[in-house]
Design a protein around this motif. Structure first.
Motif, PDB file in Angstrom:
ATOM      1  N   THR A 134      30.180   5.493 -26.191  1.00 22.00           N
ATOM      2  CA  THR A 134      31.452   6.038 -25.727  1.00 22.00           C
ATOM      3  C   THR A 134      31.305   6.318 -24.247  1.00 22.00           C
ATOM      4  OG1 THR A 134      31.909   7.058 -27.867  1.00 22.00           O
ATOM      5  CG2 THR A 134      33.128   7.890 -25.968  1.00 22.00           C
ATOM      6  N   VAL A 135      32.138   5.668 -23.427  1.00 16.42           N
ATOM      7  CA  VAL A 135      31.992   5.721 -21.976  1.00 16.42           C
ATOM      8  C   VAL A 135      33.239   6.370 -21.376  1.00 16.42           C
ATOM      9  CG1 VAL A 135      31.643   4.383 -19.872  1.00 16.42           C
ATOM     10  CG2 VAL A 135      30.622   3.608 -22.025  1.00 16.42           C
ATOM     11  N   ALA A 136      33.033   7.339 -20.513  1.00 10.68           N
ATOM     12  CA  ALA A 136      34.147   7.994 -19.807  1.00 10.68           C
ATOM     13  C   ALA A 136      34.164   7.533 -18.356  1.00 10.68           C
ATOM     14  CB  ALA A 136      33.996   9.508 -19.878  1.00 10.68           C
ATOM     15  N   LEU A 137      35.352   7.175 -17.866  1.00  8.94           N
ATOM     16  CA  LEU A 137      35.533   6.822 -16.461  1.00  8.94           C
ATOM     17  C   LEU A 137      36.244   7.979 -15.771  1.00  8.94           C
ATOM     18  CD1 LEU A 137      36.822   3.121 -16.742  1.00  8.94           C
ATOM     19  CD2 LEU A 137      34.472   3.913 -16.431  1.00  8.94           C
ATOM     20  N   VAL A 138      35.633   8.506 -14.726  1.00  6.28           N
ATOM     21  CA  VAL A 138      36.232   9.624 -13.999  1.00  6.28           C
ATOM     22  C   VAL A 138      36.269   9.275 -12.522  1.00  6.28           C
ATOM     23  CG1 VAL A 138      35.408  11.293 -15.693  1.00  6.28           C
ATOM     24  CG2 VAL A 138      34.035  10.831 -13.658  1.00  6.28           C
ATOM     25  N   GLY A 139      37.104   9.992 -11.808  1.00  8.70           N
ATOM     26  CA  GLY A 139      37.250   9.769 -10.372  1.00  8.70           C
ATOM     27  C   GLY A 139      38.648  10.129  -9.948  1.00  8.70           C
ATOM     28  N   LEU A 186      40.284   0.995 -25.600  1.00  4.75           N
ATOM     29  CA  LEU A 186      40.588   1.399 -24.230  1.00  4.75           C
ATOM     30  C   LEU A 186      41.585   2.556 -24.258  1.00  4.75           C
ATOM     31  CD1 LEU A 186      41.109  -2.199 -22.798  1.00  4.75           C
ATOM     32  CD2 LEU A 186      39.075  -0.774 -22.526  1.00  4.75           C
ATOM     33  N   LEU A 187      41.191   3.684 -23.695  1.00  6.40           N
ATOM     34  CA  LEU A 187      42.040   4.868 -23.688  1.00  6.40           C
ATOM     35  C   LEU A 187      42.183   5.351 -22.245  1.00  6.40           C
ATOM     36  CD1 LEU A 187      40.326   6.573 -26.749  1.00  6.40           C
ATOM     37  CD2 LEU A 187      42.508   5.359 -26.750  1.00  6.40           C
ATOM     38  N   VAL A 199      32.650  -0.483 -28.262  1.00  5.95           N
ATOM     39  CA  VAL A 199      32.561   0.413 -27.115  1.00  5.95           C
ATOM     40  C   VAL A 199      33.919   1.094 -26.926  1.00  5.95           C
ATOM     41  CG1 VAL A 199      32.169   0.577 -24.629  1.00  5.95           C
ATOM     42  CG2 VAL A 199      30.829  -1.030 -26.006  1.00  5.95           C
ATOM     43  N   THR A 200      33.888   2.406 -26.736  1.00  9.44           N
ATOM     44  CA  THR A 200      35.107   3.151 -26.443  1.00  9.44           C
ATOM     45  C   THR A 200      35.109   3.552 -24.983  1.00  9.44           C
ATOM     46  OG1 THR A 200      35.300   4.015 -28.700  1.00  9.44           O
ATOM     47  CG2 THR A 200      36.475   5.214 -26.966  1.00  9.44           C
ATOM     48  N   ILE A 201      36.183   3.202 -24.276  1.00  4.89           N
ATOM     49  CA  ILE A 201      36.323   3.529 -22.857  1.00  4.89           C
ATOM     50  C   ILE A 201      37.412   4.581 -22.729  1.00  4.89           C
ATOM     51  CG2 ILE A 201      36.688   2.619 -20.541  1.00  4.89           C
ATOM     52  CD1 ILE A 201      34.360   1.307 -21.970  1.00  4.89           C
ATOM     53  N   LEU A 202      37.054   5.741 -22.166  1.00  2.80           N
ATOM     54  CA  LEU A 202      38.009   6.822 -21.996  1.00  2.80           C
ATOM     55  C   LEU A 202      38.181   7.133 -20.520  1.00  2.80           C
ATOM     56  CD1 LEU A 202      39.749   9.202 -23.147  1.00  2.80           C
ATOM     57  CD2 LEU A 202      37.651  10.575 -23.028  1.00  2.80           C
ATOM     58  N   VAL A 203      39.444   7.134 -20.063  1.00  2.00           N
ATOM     59  CA  VAL A 203      39.762   7.571 -18.702  1.00  2.00           C
ATOM     60  C   VAL A 203      40.470   8.918 -18.825  1.00  2.00           C
ATOM     61  CG1 VAL A 203      41.021   7.064 -16.590  1.00  2.00           C
ATOM     62  CG2 VAL A 203      40.004   5.197 -17.896  1.00  2.00           C
ATOM     63  N   LEU A 231      28.171   8.268 -22.064  1.00  2.00           N
ATOM     64  CA  LEU A 231      27.901   7.803 -20.708  1.00  2.00           C
ATOM     65  C   LEU A 231      29.119   8.091 -19.842  1.00  2.00           C
ATOM     66  CD1 LEU A 231      25.690   6.155 -19.105  1.00  2.00           C
ATOM     67  CD2 LEU A 231      27.110   4.140 -19.535  1.00  2.00           C
ATOM     68  N   ILE A 232      28.887   8.651 -18.669  1.00  2.00           N
ATOM     69  CA  ILE A 232      29.972   8.957 -17.743  1.00  2.00           C
ATOM     70  C   ILE A 232      29.787   8.119 -16.489  1.00  2.00           C
ATOM     71  CG2 ILE A 232      31.089  10.742 -16.369  1.00  2.00           C
ATOM     72  CD1 ILE A 232      30.084  12.763 -18.439  1.00  2.00           C
TER      73      ILE A 232
END
Length: 625
Positions: free
Chosen positions: A401-406, A538-539, A572-576, A588-589
């Protein structure tokens, strides 16, 4: 003033003028090969829509078109017989006239219903094809490339011309048959009279020139019309009412709308004025020449060189020639418009074929074993000179599970779009278990992913359909829909609907029910849960309209779905998200900054690192405290 000393505004205006001139020159007329393709597409589209009806209509059009010339010839035979030149032609002439009346009567009775039915089928076929061709393009580049978007907008606005094109096609068939018949009649009197229809083409030419000016004006004002439409949408959309009034935007909207309408009127009025002058001059010249031809034939009749029937024939054919030229002149506009519309339609089909990604045929893997890797990925949106992503190197392990931040504009959403393969990278590659994503069949890949977005679509279908379309293969499966609604925490939304899942949503319907932003979002989340065994979920800020507590509950469900996907497919889960209380739950971030990967790690690792993530986390924590 030299280019180096021009202001940015002057340079931009000059560039816009140059682009407009180039566009006008490029589209002044269809090149012959493109025109031939457009005519072929025109005929083929009509024939495929209703082959038998089209053949019947064409036969009827030919018969009706030659009826008037045939009856004119019958009158000539009758006059020659009555004047004693050839008494044997009286019966034949009478028979031709009566048969002509019969054909006209039957044509009037039968043609209308058949033509209406055929036109309806052709229009339906055109609209289905347009929708199919547009939606079949796997990328969304054509929505964001200004040059392509302009042409698509014209196709959409003028699609009705394609729908009514069958009537014009019948007109052309009739004109061809009528022209042959009229030429035969004139040639029977004297070959020199064959020049009259040729001279009549001058009216067609002048009308064509007139219409070309009008068409060029339409092309020139198209951007203004789009802006007018947007301004009207802003003013009438209830969602904009608050800001329009709070900020006092009425004078701004009204003034800009008035200015745009004035510009449109000036451009189109100039084109019409110039065209009318040319067309009037040519029509006057044509009338004078035809009058001279009638006087000349009368003189030949007095000297016995032609019969009285020939004189009558020419007098009766004169209105037909004028009608023929006038018909072509009056319809040259629509012929040109329909031809250009089919030219654009043909261009769209060619564009769809070139951008179909037909070389991407590798099936999507049934499960992920290694994961997804970005290698030197860069991306620039169509029409933009500045890249959004730069040299992105990133590994998304299978089952993670991956988080995208910024911050906003860091490139998070662009990364998500590339994973959905709505675009291909400008540079670099994205690999799925070592296979380039560009090699995977796009439809197969998308069937293995699901998504929830902040800017979700409010589909105005029934509630069942709004959720079920998340997996069209199972949209009629009540258990699947119910399970998706439960996972999306949308049960309370459905319970409040007057007819439950069968409730029509949307204010555009008389019995439609409108929802709040949060309710729409919960249904969108439920839609994302319809596919259970995905390779990628994709979230992109899918809970932006919900409060932090509701987001936390939903993300726990996301995490549960991720664990299920990881166990069964290595998904894979992508969270924004901008909420770090949710982000910290990810395996993972990835911290994005200025289109680059700035930091990668777990929550604990990034906080200990003391970099950008730690700074943002502490900033948000202080705000909550």
């Amino acid at each position: 003033m030299s280019e180096s000393t021009q202001s940015p505004e002057d340079q931009k205006a000059a560039e816009d003028r140059k682009a407009a001139e180039e566009k006008k020159a490029a589209e002044r007329s269809l090149p012959l090969p493109e025109a031939v393709r457009a005519v072929r597409l025109w005929a083929v589209t009509a024939f495929r829509a209703a082959p038998l009806l089209v053949v019947v209509q064409c036969v009827l059009s030919v018969l009706q078109a030659v009826t008037a010339p045939a009856q004119t010839y019958g009158v000539k035979l009758l006059v020659d017989g009555l004047t004693g030149r050839d008494s044997g032609t009286i019966g034949l002439g009478t028979a031709v006239i009566l048969v002509g009346f019969a054909v006209s009567f039957v044509g009037m009775v039968v043609t209308g219903p058949i033509q209406d039915t055929t036109a309806e089928r052709v229009a339906g076929r055109v609209y289905r094809d347009l929708l199919d061709v547009t939606v079949s393009i796997p990328s969304i580049t054509h929505h964001e490339d200004p040059k392509v978007a302009d042409r698509l907008e014209l196709i959409r606005e003028q699609a009705w011309r394609l729908g009514v094109s069958f009537e014009m096609l019948l007109f052309l068939v009739g004109i061809a048959a009528n022209t042959v018949a009229v030429l035969g009649l004139l040639g029977s009197v004297h070959p020199v009279l064959l020049l009259l229809p040729v001279l009549g083409l001058g009216r067609v030419w002048s009308s064509y020139r007139n219409i070309r000016r009008v068409q060029d004006a339409v092309e020139e004002v198209a951007p203004r019309h789009r802006m007018i439409d947007r301004l009207i949408e802003i003013s009438k959309d209830a969602r904009n009412g608050l800001e329009v009034r709070v900020f006092g935007l009425r004078p701004v909207l009204v003034d800009r709308l008035a200015r745009l309408h004035d510009e449109v009127f000036d451009i189109q009025a100039t084109a019409l004025r110039k065209g009318a002058l040319l067309d009037g001059t040519v029509r006057a010249a044509f009338g004078l020449v035809y009058a001279a031809a009638i006087v000349w034939v009368l003189a030949r009749a007095r000297s016995g060189q032609v019969s009285a029937g020939d004189v009558v024939l020419l007098i009766l054919v004169a209105p037909q020639v004028d009608q023929l030229a006038g018909g072509l002149a009056g319809n040259v506009y629509w012929m040109g418009e329909i031809l250009r519309s089919f030219g654009r339609y043909d261009w769209l089909r060619e564009y769809a074929a070139r951008n179909s990604w037909s070389d991407s045929r590798t099936p999507a893997p049934p499960r992920l074993t290694e994961g997804i890797t970005f290698r030197g990925v860069g991306f620039r949106y169509p029409g933009s000179e500045q890249a959004t992503l730069h040299d992105v190197d990133l590994t998304l392990p299978a089952g993670s599970t991956v988080a995208l931040v910024g911050e906003n504009g860091a490139g998070k959403t662009t990364l998500v779009k590339l994973l959905a393969r709505l675009y291909d990278p400008t540079t670099g590659s994205i690999r799925v278990d070592g296979t380039d994503l560009r090699d995977l069949d796009p439809a197969g890949w998308r069937s293995r992913i699901s998504a929830g977005f902040q800017d979700f679509v409010k589909f105005q279908f029934t509630a069942r359909e709004v959720v079920g379309i998340g997996d069209t293969d199972r949209m009629d499966d009540e258990r699947a829909v119910a399970a998706a609604i439960r996972r999306g925490d949308a049960e309370a939304v459905v319970e409040k609907l007057p007819r439950g899942l069968e409730t029509q949503l949307g204010k555009k319907f008389s019995d439609g029910v409108d929802l709040s932003g949060g309710q729409w979002q919960r249904l969108a989340l439920a839609r994302a849960f319809m596919r259970e065994r995905t390779l990628v979920l994709l979230l992109d800020e899918p809970t932006a309209a919900l409060d932090p507590e509701a987001e936390h509950v939903l993300f726990e469900r996301f995490a549960q779905a991720s664990r299920l996907a990881a166990a069964e497919t290595g998904g894979v889960t992508i969270l924004v998200s901008h909420r770090f209380s949710t982000v910290r739950m990810a395996d993972l971030i990835v911290v994005m900054a200025d289109g680059r990967v700035a930091e990668v790690g777990s929550h604990e690792e990034l906080v200990a690192l003391g970099g950008r993530y730690a700074e943002l986390f502490q900033m948000q924590a202080r705000a909550y405290r």
